[in-house]
Each structure stands twice: as structure tokens, then as C-alpha cells.
Design a protein around this motif. Sequence first.
Motif, PDB file in Angstrom:
ATOM      1  N   GLU B 636      -4.026  -3.123   7.653  1.00  0.00           N
ATOM      2  CA  GLU B 636      -2.761  -2.967   6.952  1.00  0.00           C
ATOM      3  C   GLU B 636      -2.159  -4.359   6.760  1.00  0.00           C
ATOM      4  OE1 GLU B 636      -0.405   0.509   8.396  1.00  0.00           O
ATOM      5  OE2 GLU B 636       1.140  -1.022   8.680  1.00  0.00           O
ATOM      6  N   ASP B 649      -5.110  -3.217  -2.835  1.00  0.00           N
ATOM      7  CA  ASP B 649      -5.239  -2.036  -1.990  1.00  0.00           C
ATOM      8  C   ASP B 649      -6.630  -1.433  -2.157  1.00  0.00           C
ATOM      9  OD1 ASP B 649      -3.739  -0.217  -0.198  1.00  0.00           O
ATOM     10  OD2 ASP B 649      -4.275   1.250  -1.725  1.00  0.00           O
ATOM     11  N   ARG B 667      -5.314  -2.076   3.309  1.00  0.00           N
ATOM     12  CA  ARG B 667      -4.286  -1.080   3.010  1.00  0.00           C
ATOM     13  C   ARG B 667      -2.982  -1.850   2.850  1.00  0.00           C
ATOM     14  NH1 ARG B 667      -3.821   4.328   6.587  1.00  0.00           N
ATOM     15  NH2 ARG B 667      -5.862   4.706   5.616  1.00  0.00           N
ATOM     16  N   THR B 669       0.805  -2.497   2.260  1.00  0.00           N
ATOM     17  CA  THR B 669       2.058  -1.775   2.472  1.00  0.00           C
ATOM     18  C   THR B 669       3.176  -2.762   2.778  1.00  0.00           C
ATOM     19  OG1 THR B 669       3.261  -0.360   4.014  1.00  0.00           O
ATOM     20  CG2 THR B 669       1.286  -1.402   4.854  1.00  0.00           C
TER      21      THR B 669
END
Lengths: 410, 717
Positions: B636, B649, B667, B669
Motif C-alpha cells: 500500500e 494501482d 495498491r 491509496t
Amino acid sequence: MTSHCGKGPAPRVVVVGAGLAGARLAARLGADALLIGEEPYAPYNRVLLTDVLAGRLAPEVIALPAPAAHLRTRAERIDRAERVVECADGSRVPYGTLVLATGANPVLPPLRGLFPPGATELPGGVHAFRTLDDCLALSAAVTPGCRAVVIGGGLLGVCAARALADRGARVVLAQQGDRLMERQLDPAASALVREHLTRLGVEVHTECRVRGLRQHDGAVTAVELADGFVLDTELTVLACGVRPRVGLARAAGLDVRRGVVVDDALRTGDPRVHAIGDCAEHASRTPCLAAPALDQADALAAALTAPESARPYAGTRSLTRLTLPHAERPLDVAAFGEPDARPDDDVLRLADATRGTYRKVVVRGDRLVGGVLLGDLAAVGALARAWEADEPLPDDGAPPLHLLTHDGGH
Amino acid sequence: MQPSRPVQAAAPGTVTPTHCPYCALQCGMGLARAGEGVKVVERPAFPVNGGALCGKGRTAPAVLSSRVRLTEPLVRSHATGGLVPATWEEALDRVAEGLARTRAAYGADACGVFGGGGLTNEKAYALGKFARVVLGTSQIDYNGRFCMSSAAAAGQRAFGVDRGLPFPLADVARTGCVILVGSNLAETMPPALRYLTEMKDNGGSLIVVDPRRTRTAEQADLHLAPRPGTDLALALGLLHLVVAEGHVDEEYVAARTSGWEEARAAAMAHWPEHVERITGVPVPQLRETVRRFGAAEHAMVLTARGPEQQAKGTDTVGAWINLCLATGRPGRPLSGYGCLTGQGNGQGGREHGQKADQLPGYRKLTDPGARAHVAAVWGVDPESLPGPGRSAYELLDALGGDVRALLLMGSNPVVSAPRAAHVEQRIRSLDFLAVADVVLSETAALADVVLPVTQWAEETGTVTNLEGRVLLRRKAVDPPPGVRSDLDVLHGLADRLGHGKGFPTEPEEVFDELRRASAGGIADYAGITYERLAAGNGEGVFWPCPEGTEGTEGTETAGAAGVPHAGTPRLFLERFATDDGRARFVAVAHRGAAEEPDAEYPVLLTTGRVLAQYQSGAQTRRVAELNAAAPGPFVELHPRLAARVGVADGDPVAVVSRRGRATVPARVTAGIRPDTVFMPFHWPGEGRANVLTHPALDPVSRMPEFKVCAVRLEAPG
């Protein structure tokens, strides 16, 4: 207190000066260090003196963790050939490594009447604001409704004025420059700090040069301004900056410019002598601030305990932080770098008069060169990271708004 | 040799009340016969979860399926080098020989034992006894060291006792403010979230400390996102403000604690603006935290792996305990400090002797009185008991060196240990490795002998949940043919190594011995019986629960004349378990991480868990529904960091530390700090997060630095 004059093995490291840097280093080195400090107290956190003056903290509460070994005496002379520190109490302390953490002295401005001929002590009613003794004396002198004049509108002057106002004094702050905290703040931010002080009852005078002091019966009773105006006062606080204390180093023949000159290992020209904190001059800078003092203490502690893995000290870039406590509306200020933009700089500014917040960054090319957050510090982490890392800003054409707003990335 | 006759399984059509195989909540569940297998049914009367279960609990019967199970012993073939089926006799003979040969050649300490926090109390007890009595080795530790050992050490230091929560979890719903430090319980123990929700509904404040905006942080009134590795400074800064804002409970501090002045001095060295610089948490958020925490009549701090899994974890937890003590919380109703223990029997597993320095009952191995007591129960000379051995990582690091043979139960260090590639190499260098497990884990696959053992619903045993609540997990189904219990394995090995007696295979018999061994210890189970645990709603008994009818001094008891001791739901109400009855402040100072970022490795890595997987994934990766929800590893990272690295992503990205390299999908975020990336550690192979982590150890708890190390990211190509 034991003196180490030939009794038992000498501590490996002798630290002269029990301020923030010296106490931190001694704490990190534990039993390997002996701390020598001239003040008659356990080491304390100088940063908290305004809280003591304001009555928020009791004086004994600001004590720092006690060092393993502490001599309460003044170091008077360093004999580098013998590797001994000679102290005012007659003790001679041998060292393997010596660390100078002698701090800084308040600057005493050249005011008429401050030192009448022959005088060496500050006259009655006049206080510096540097040590716990200064603070206790001020604290004892201030009474509700008393008149006080703070000379100097930098960070310390603003804090002192605020603390005295907390204690009920009628405070006038005399600032020679055209705004408060001019080294850190641009005019708009400075105006908001001024507003905050004014709301607390502090009378702020800018472009106000103090010419002299008037004494009566050995005590200063009034401050004369350059424009001829006279302010009656019972308490006068000198907040005109500080200057590294270098006398010991200079007398020992070490290289001294503004401060004691040290290299990236925080070493003076004598490999057995180091200097850290306010007294040290690293890369031609003497910031006289807490963050570099602590960073230097940590860096030197690492170098002395694990020399093989130590990294060179590369200087400290930190934000100037100010919190003016207030029951309902504390004022938080963070600032760094150059507060004013040059003509070609990009400036990003967000101001909210209703909330009393102000945020600004100055960008030059792909670098951040200055900024201020006032009243809304949500982005302080991001801003500090960007400033301390000194990385190029992303060149995606978008303004670096995340430096001013809380964008979820903290 | 025959395994003992199994306890009769529940008859078809009936429901067996039991508990979940996974985390330390030990949620109550029922298992009902359904065709060949069992299905999970609600058990609403059990207090901790009130019937609620997460996806892991609901799908737990899937791991019983023989398709994913080991059902026969495997031994390494001398001919092919591969693992081949063997009889139990042959397998146990090989293990006994392997251990005996090593001991004969190199001495007792050349045999190591590695246990797990998922083992029942009976197994943990028997394993510790086996190591010290049969093998005579000091070299035993377990994976709980990687779990809550820092909180355990800090709790003992401050309170004289370590029990995850000193109060029932239900108290959380009625307190006024909770600071939840480094716990993503919305994902790691979802049924516990309701207590926080209830607390908020009752007007309480939830403050979450986490570098990531987790599902748990989303629920918070206030989310503090410190830089990983700086929770200690954060706690000191809050304590500083507690002093400055006048929230110190002077009366409590004077009456019930010691060491305040030193602890206060340490906090005074960490003023708010300085702490802001270290942590990145703005001072106004610190003030708001202290305002909420200080103003609440009742308040708690709960920590989990975030602050604990650091090379300064013990001091970090100590700093949070100091905050609680200064504000007069511990030992007051609906208030205090607690640790959210992670593993299913993380609490019980650390109390009964599989820890390097401990004997049953949370006794110290260095305490002559403790040694004498336990030696008497075991029928051995106290002098014969070895001293304390290495901690988990140090033991794994010594494999192939001083320690030549290892018996491993209920753990998968190839995936879960720090610096995992190195640990794997150490394991491969052993002369002999025996692994008892339910499935062929990544570690079992390296073994010379693999022993297929029963699990959870196939056996009876006790566990102690995060509240210190001792529970009975009952057998609901017969194990697959060819599988034996860990107790059978230890019995068989002890027998072969000349200790035919002392290793019963009946869990209740082991428990009765454990009760005697723990009697008079800190974790006293003497008054707890299977009969009591099975009674009523099966809500269990909180330790300490001494034999007899007298209450324990300094603890809340409902014991009355003629009635057995009721157990101790709440500790410290009158006194702490220290010699003088006072809680001890410990003066702690912030220090940096073992590895700080630099130009070469500029980003911080923190590791953790996801909702649908559990620990090294050995069980949950074999459950289809869970794998569908959480199919694989990932990293992340914040959009700005992603842009700088040049990944979008879903793109693969290499995460590289000084110890290894993992390649996983990105990922992206905005819910994470831009200076930090996060990886869950449940998976082996390319995405094995623990190849990256740093093995620096906490000086007290010997906890590795799982939660922070320096990495760089590389976009492929």
C-alpha cells in the motif's frame, strides 16, 4: 557530588554545560559521562521557561532526567595539554573526550542607562530571560496590574510578553523592526500574531526603537523610546536575541568565529574536544535553537558510542514552532525558511480571516524556500517533511497544495 | 504404541459449544453436524462476541477438510530427498532418534523447541515440560515472542503481572475515552469493534493511533497518524501535555504508584513541538487527545502490535502505561491499560512454560522458589531444570550453529519471522527438523519428519483469551484417520526418550497437572476445572483463580465462604501485583528506529494484517472464500509516492530492503503517509513481506522490529 581529581577512573566524556544539548548527551551516554553545569539546579528544559513564567508549570516540574554524574560548578579553564577542566570550586576534572555545550548568553542591547559607569550587573527591575534564575526572578517580580516592557519582538519577546500578560501584567512590547518575529513571519502572519497578543491585552509597538532606560534609586522605572515617548515600567525584559558562549573555548585556543567551529563530526580542531548546541558553529551556522541542539547531541552520542556506524552530522532543517497557549483559542505557528517571496518565486497562500488562519509557502524553481502555517496546523507534518528532506517538488505542474492542506496523506 | 482413545465426539444433530480457532478474542461458536462435516452456528449466550463472527470464524470448518490436511506422517526419503508417507511408529522413531543423536553429539542445548501461541494451554504446558524434563534443553521459545511480548514485559514491569486486558472486554463499551494504539481491530478482530461502537454511542471518544487510515481509524473521532516507530515519542508528548494542562491525578499518583518524578522528567524532555517534529502529529491534535482523555471520568489505552512490534516496544508500551498511571486510570473501574493480544491462545501460551524464561503459572525460571515448586510437580530435581534460553529470533538465528535439531509445533517461521530469508536458511542448515502441524506449511515442507496433528474442533483443550478468561474448546468431530494430537506426539516422543510417565494424552489430565504447577503463581489456574469451564454458558473463568474459597489479596473476587474462588475479572482494584502493591512508572526516552531511512532506502516499511487472512496464512490461505477476499500480497502506498516511483494501482513493484526483495502489486491509496508503505505478511514466495523486516530486538522483550524498517521501491523495467 564527587569531584574526579585523581580518585578512580575519569569518566570517558566530560560535558561542560547542562542545558538541553548537554543534558541530552549526558543522558544518552549514561555512566560514561560527567556533566558540569554552573546553574545550581538539576538540568531543566529551557524551552519550558515561558510556561513556568506563565504559571502553567511549577519550576521543579521542568527538570530533565537526572544525569548519572553531575558537578554543579562553573568550568573556568580548559587545559588541553593536560586534558583537564579546571572548575570554580577548585576541582580539576580530567577528560578523555571533552564536549562543550556552553550554550548562549542573552544579547544586552547598547541602551543608555543599562550599565551606568562602573556597573556590571543589570540594574534593578531589568531582567534577561534565559535561565531558570532569570525566570524565577521575573516570576517573583511580576504582580497583577504591574507595568512591564518587553524589549524585542522576536520569538522570545513574544513568548515573554504573552506569559507576563497571563500573570496579569500590563505589558508593552517594543519591537524595533516593522513587525513581530520578522525573521520567521511575513507581514500578514505577523499581523495575526500581533492581533492575538493585543486580544490578550499586550500593547504592541513596532518600529519602536528603545533609546535608554531611566533609573530611580538603582531601579529602572521608565523606558525612553527614540521618538521621545517614555513608558513607565516596573519590569523590563530584555529579549534581544542570544549569542553563543565561547569564552572557554577561545581561551583554550580553539577556533572560534561566531560560535565554536566544528566539523561534520561535531569536532573542534582538537580531536578530543567537541562542541554541540547553541555554542557550536557548524557549516557557518549558529542557529541557537532547540532542534539542532538535540540533533547534535544525538549525533554526537551515536558517534561516541558506536563510531563505526555513525553518520556525519549534516545540519538541521527544522520548522520554527510557537504555541501561544490559551484556554479557548491557543495560537499555533509554524514557520521556516524565507518568509518573504522574491519577485520570481511562486507563492501559494490560503487565508481565512473568520477562522484566523493563514497558510503560505514560497517555491523557487522546484524547491521549497519558505513558508508559514498559522492557526491551522493540519499540514505541519507534510510541510516539515518536505522542508527537512529538501527534495525537489513534483514537476507535474500542479501547485503543491498538499503542503498547506490535510489531504489524507498526513 | 496406540494413541489414546479419543474423547467421544458430539452425537449427530447436537451442537457442540466451542470457540473459534483464530484470534485472541476466542469468540464463542457452536459446531453442528452437517453431513460428513460440521457447520458453524451462533452461540449468542457467550459474552465476548455475543454470537457475532467474522469471515474467518464462519469459514473455519473448511480447514477441517481432509483435502487441505496432512493425514499421514511424512519423512524425508534418503533416496530421493523428498517427503514420503511413513507410519507413525517410523516417524516418531525418526524424531526421537534425531533428537537423541543430536543431544548425544552436542549436548542437551543442541536440541531446540519452538512452540506457538495457537497451542492450547495443555499443549504449551506439555511442550515446555518436554523441553526441560525430557530433552533437558534451555533452548525453547515460541512465536508469541513475535506477538505481544513487549506488552507482556511492560505490563510486568509496571503492574507486576501481565494479563492482556485487566478487565472484561465489555468494560470498553462503558468507558468514556479509548486511545487505541496500533490496532486495526476492525480487520484483525472484527467482533470486538462493537464495543468501540457502543462506547461511541454512549458518548465516549475513540482516538486511533495508526500511520494508516485503516477501517478502524475510519471509526475514530480523532485519528493520529504518527511516523512508524515514533509511538513512544507520541505517548511522551501526551504525558507532557497531561502535566501542562493539569490532568495529573496527584492523589492517585501519590497513593498507588512509584517513580513518577523520573517519568515526568522524561516527559518534560519531550515537549509537544518536539514531539510533533518526531512524529509528524500536529500539536493541536495532541492537545485534543489530552483534552478528551483527561476530561473523561473513565478512560483506557489499548495497545496492539503497532507500538509493540518494535525494537523499543517495551519502552513504548511503558510510555502509554505511564500516561494511564499519571491520569489515575489503572485499577479504577472502566479504566486502565490493556493489550489486545493477537494469537488464539497468545495469553495462555505465554503463561505455562513454552517461553524461554518461564515456568508454568507465569513463574520465573530464575526464581529458586518457582523452580522448586514446578520441579516437585514434575517429580524432578530442581537442579536438573535448565536455565533461561534464547528468545525466538535468537533461537532461530542459532539454528545450524549451536542448535542442531529442532522440534517445532504450531508455528510457521519461514513466513512469520523477521528477516525470513535468513531464518529459512538457518532452518535449512539444521541437522534435523521435526514439525507437527495440521497442514504442510512452508516450514513443515523443509522438515525431516512431519507429524500430522489434530486441531481445534477435533480435540479438547483450554485456551485463555485476551481478557485472561480461561475457556474450554471442545471436541466436535473426529479427526481424520492417521492424525494424532500434539499431546500424543509428546507422549510418544517422551516414551521413546525414556520418560514413559508424565506425558498423559488426555487433555484434562494435563490440565489438572497444569493447575498444580500454576498454583500460587501469578497466573494461578488451581481453582479452575474442566467441569467449571463447561458449566453455564461456558463463559469461562478469569485467572488468577486459586484453589479454595479465599479471595486473592488485592484483586476483585466474588469468593465467599464455602464457594469456590470466582476468578478475577478485574485486576488491581485494591493493589497492584508488585512487591509494594504500587504500580511502577518507568522513565523512558524516545529513540530512533533500528534502521532509519537514508538516501539509499528512503521509505519506511510497516507490516501488518488483513481481514481475511490470519498470521502466516497457513490455515486461511487454504480456505477458498478467504482467498477470494484476500488473494495475495500487495504494497500500500500514497499516490504521491506512487507517482515518484512511477507505478500505478495494480502495477507490480519491488520493495527492497538491505535484507531482501519482495515483488507485489501496488495498491495506491491516500490513506497512508507518503513516507511509508504497508505490506501484509500472510504470504510466502515473491510477496513474502518478512524477507524485508529488520531483526533488531527489544532489549527487554526480545521482540523484533517488525513495524519499521527502511526500504526503497523499484518499478519494474
